[in-house]
Enzyme design. Sequence first.
Site, mmCIF file in Angstrom:
data_model
loop_
_atom_site.group_PDB
_atom_site.id
_atom_site.type_symbol
_atom_site.label_atom_id
_atom_site.label_comp_id
_atom_site.label_asym_id
_atom_site.label_seq_id
_atom_site.Cartn_x
_atom_site.Cartn_y
_atom_site.Cartn_z
ATOM 1 N N LEU A 64 2.389 10.729 5.365
ATOM 2 C CA LEU A 64 1.499 11.637 4.635
ATOM 3 C C LEU A 64 1.051 11.072 3.160
ATOM 4 O O LEU A 64 1.553 10.070 2.538
ATOM 5 C CB LEU A 64 2.313 12.903 4.443
ATOM 6 C CG LEU A 64 2.509 13.530 5.797
ATOM 7 C CD1 LEU A 64 3.734 14.742 5.740
ATOM 8 C CD2 LEU A 64 1.430 14.145 6.362
ATOM 9 N N PRO A 65 0.185 11.672 2.605
ATOM 10 C CA PRO A 65 -0.299 11.262 1.150
ATOM 11 C C PRO A 65 0.634 10.833 -0.063
ATOM 12 O O PRO A 65 0.746 9.902 -0.489
ATOM 13 C CB PRO A 65 -1.529 12.155 0.621
ATOM 14 C CG PRO A 65 -1.805 12.885 2.161
ATOM 15 C CD PRO A 65 -0.840 12.696 3.016
ATOM 16 N N THR A 93 4.422 6.656 1.024
ATOM 17 C CA THR A 93 4.834 6.224 -0.197
ATOM 18 C C THR A 93 4.927 7.531 -1.276
ATOM 19 O O THR A 93 3.892 8.252 -1.567
ATOM 20 C CB THR A 93 4.053 5.435 -1.003
ATOM 21 O OG1 THR A 93 3.663 4.208 0.037
ATOM 22 C CG2 THR A 93 4.268 4.504 -2.066
ATOM 23 N N LYS A 168 9.123 0.182 -2.781
ATOM 24 C CA LYS A 168 7.839 0.096 -2.536
ATOM 25 C C LYS A 168 6.978 0.206 -3.947
ATOM 26 O O LYS A 168 5.933 0.062 -4.011
ATOM 27 C CB LYS A 168 7.628 1.322 -1.586
ATOM 28 C CG LYS A 168 6.050 1.758 -1.531
ATOM 29 C CD LYS A 168 5.366 0.523 -0.659
ATOM 30 C CE LYS A 168 3.950 0.992 -0.632
ATOM 31 N NZ LYS A 168 3.285 -0.002 -0.044
ATOM 32 N N LYS A 243 -1.994 6.494 -7.435
ATOM 33 C CA LYS A 243 -0.700 7.400 -7.420
ATOM 34 C C LYS A 243 0.458 6.478 -7.596
ATOM 35 O O LYS A 243 1.363 7.022 -8.231
ATOM 36 C CB LYS A 243 -0.915 8.239 -5.999
ATOM 37 C CG LYS A 243 0.373 8.925 -5.585
ATOM 38 C CD LYS A 243 0.539 8.989 -4.014
ATOM 39 C CE LYS A 243 0.697 7.757 -3.420
ATOM 40 N NZ LYS A 243 1.365 7.677 -2.170
#
Length: 294
Positions: A64-65, A93, A168, A243
């Site tokens: 998902l975003p 992420t 990450k 983001k």
Amino acid sequence: MRIAFIGLGNMGGGMAANQAKAGREVMAFDLSPMATAKAVTNGCAGVDSIAEAIVGADAIVTMLPAGPHVRQVYAEQILPHAPKSAILVDSSTIDVESARAVAAQAKAAGFRFADAPVSGGTAAADAGTLAFMVGCDEADFAAVEDVIAPMSRVTFRAGDHGAGQAAKICNNMVLGISMIGVCEALALAEKLGLDPVKFHEISSQSSGQCWSLTTYCPWPGPVPTAPSNRNYEGGFSTAMMLKDLKLAQDAAAKAGASTPLGASAEGLYALFNGLGGSGKDFSAILEMLRGKAP
Ligand code: NAD
């Protein structure tokens, strides 16, 4: 193995397809009916809701975003309704805090959970050659590896819950900085009358070599799979890179770490995002650095 796959976008689409290719039964769902329909053409079973996807699942993978999407989907749909035996793997992420919060809720509800973000881009998602960075209980790692095997080239257990996301975020801070460095060098090469494609060839064999240059070249031509060859469509959007750079800056502020180049990269991506680049692949920042509109 029956897998519920939730989130079939640029990354999740290819990842779910590789699960199906490996012979697994994949129940695929995305809010976008087009994304779900595409998964069906790739061998998945398309369903109309998360509730339907998770029935009888051995594993549930989410792609998902961002953090709020993951928190909501887990709190409202997965944790109250999934079979307790299902192993839960979130490959989105997201911020470390959200990953740890979801892990704690999952554990309290009797589930095994892993944060397992990925690196490699859409080409690696399609090819099943992603790098996975996993945060989970040590005892659960073998089961997590088994779930992600068809999507992975290499899998690391970074540590306990949240460690996968920490790895990450640090990795993508390197990526954002290195992409801007490569774009600046290509724009300078052009101004100096040096063919940027020749520069790519030279620097790829010299000390400027890095993933942003060699595998994901922002200049069209040298790397056919790179989004630069398709008008920067698909790939890893500028909004997503922004983001991740924000996540890195938030984490750095909380940890008291000094990350001045990460801060500059965030500022430049925020500028490009605001100029209209948000939906383009993040390598399109080359256009801004060449003085062109996105
Ligand atoms: P994307 O926007 O292409 O896909 C996200 C998908 O999630 C969309 O199709 C959207 O409809 C779906 N979605 C949103 N909310 C949902 C919900 N409640 N239920 C079901 N589906 C829902 O994004 P992407 O590029 O595939 O990235 C996904 C994640 O992977 C992000 O966290 C991103 O940072 C990370 N990531 C992306 C790349 C890349 O190269 N694109 C590489 C590594 C990691």
